[in-house]
Design an enzyme around this catalytic site. Structure first.
Site, PDB file in Angstrom:
ATOM      1  N   ASP A  53       0.816  -1.215   0.000  1.00  0.00           N
ATOM      2  CA  ASP A  53       0.000   0.000   0.000  1.00  0.00           C
ATOM      3  C   ASP A  53       0.846   1.261   0.000  1.00  0.00           C
ATOM      4  O   ASP A  53       2.062   1.222   0.181  1.00  0.00           O
ATOM      5  CB  ASP A  53      -0.909   0.012   1.234  1.00  0.00           C
ATOM      6  CG  ASP A  53      -1.960  -1.072   1.189  1.00  0.00           C
ATOM      7  OD1 ASP A  53      -2.376  -1.442   0.081  1.00  0.00           O
ATOM      8  OD2 ASP A  53      -2.354  -1.550   2.272  1.00  0.00           O
ATOM      9  N   TYR A 111       6.994 -10.156   7.250  1.00  0.00           N
ATOM     10  CA  TYR A 111       6.775  -8.716   7.380  1.00  0.00           C
ATOM     11  C   TYR A 111       7.318  -8.235   8.725  1.00  0.00           C
ATOM     12  O   TYR A 111       7.204  -8.936   9.738  1.00  0.00           O
ATOM     13  CB  TYR A 111       5.281  -8.378   7.329  1.00  0.00           C
ATOM     14  CG  TYR A 111       4.676  -8.358   5.950  1.00  0.00           C
ATOM     15  CD1 TYR A 111       4.694  -7.197   5.171  1.00  0.00           C
ATOM     16  CD2 TYR A 111       4.067  -9.493   5.425  1.00  0.00           C
ATOM     17  CE1 TYR A 111       4.123  -7.169   3.908  1.00  0.00           C
ATOM     18  CE2 TYR A 111       3.493  -9.479   4.157  1.00  0.00           C
ATOM     19  CZ  TYR A 111       3.529  -8.311   3.404  1.00  0.00           C
ATOM     20  OH  TYR A 111       2.967  -8.291   2.156  1.00  0.00           O
TER      21      TYR A 111
END
Length: 254
Positions: A53, A111
């Site tokens: 994003d 992540y």
């Protein structure tokens, strides 16, 4: 056509995410424009392991693309690396078989999420860590994080806008570490993650740590798909896609 796999790193601060979109500069747009120049003006489409994003960073994003002829991979990497902006780096390129797919053949992802816990936000961390200055019970957060691990339907931790139907994912591990002074590092490893899933989980863990949600909130959210047991979506600047794996027997969810 010859297929190439590339590992890329980028600072997502100045980009509206990875995927091409109208009226915004994206990682995909910039890399494809460079490849087009290197391909005699002919368009080249890149395929990522997944989209990030706006404001989200990557250390080890993986992409693949096709070119009509074989290239020396180091010369190609150097040309692509030097002709893209300074906030995008091409770390490695290799030739792969035509059936390789950066997204569909991934078997796992890692992540990291950084949180600046200082009383005042550190100006040198503002683009790479979310600021959260409230008192936190790390032991409670670590106990709560254990409920994330394993295979679950993570629909309740998927933001609206996702077109994915199967929202079952297997999270291998979640750790919360104190690094340096006034900084927390959340590490998530799994076979795949849903749209804004990591950021929603971090937001929930922070609310648990601050006592605004019960310690078993994540367990209850997953068991009952109860949105009331979830926290806000954490800010994008703290999130980094660190690594994409292509080994093991199970394939990553799309």
């Amino acid at each position: 056509m010859t297929r190439y796999k590339a590992i890329i790193s980028y600072d997502g601060t100045n980009y509206a995410g990875f995927q091409i979109q109208p009226n915004a500069v994206t990682i995909q747009e910039v890399i494809e424009a460079t490849l087009k120049r290197l391909n005699s003006g002919k368009p080249v489409t890149i395929h990522p392991s997944g989209r990030t994003d706006s404001g989200v960073h990557a250390v080890g994003q993986v992409i693949h693309f096709d070119l009509p002829q074989k290239r020396d991979v180091e010369k190609l990497r150097f040309a692509l690396d030097t002709q893209t902006p300074e906030d995008i780096s091409i770390l490695a390129i290799e030739e792969v078989t035509e059936d390789f797919h950066a997204r569909y053949l991934a078997t796992g992802k890692e992540y990291h999420y950084h949180v600046d816990t200082g009383k005042s936000p550190n100006p040198f961390k503002r683009l790479y860590a979310a600021h959260y200055h409230y008192e936190l019970d790390l032991d409670a957060m670590r106990r709560a994080a254990q409920f994330i691990e394993g295979e679950h339907d993570f629909s309740v931790f998927c933001a609206t806008g996702s077109s994915v139907e199967d929202k079952t994912r297997n999270v291998y591990s979640v750790t919360i570490e104190e690094i340096g002074e006034d900084e927390l590092l959340f590490v998530f490893k799994g076979n795949g993650f849903l749209y804004k899933m990591v950021r929603m989980l971090v937001g929930t863990l922070l609310k648990i740590g601050n006592g605004q949600l019960p310690e078993d909130a994540i367990q209850r959210a997953l068991a009952n798909q109860d949105k009331k047991m979830t926290g806000p979506t954490a800010q994008p600047e703290g999130l980094f896609l660190m690594k994409v794996d292509y080994s093991g027997e199970k394939k990553c969810h799309k």
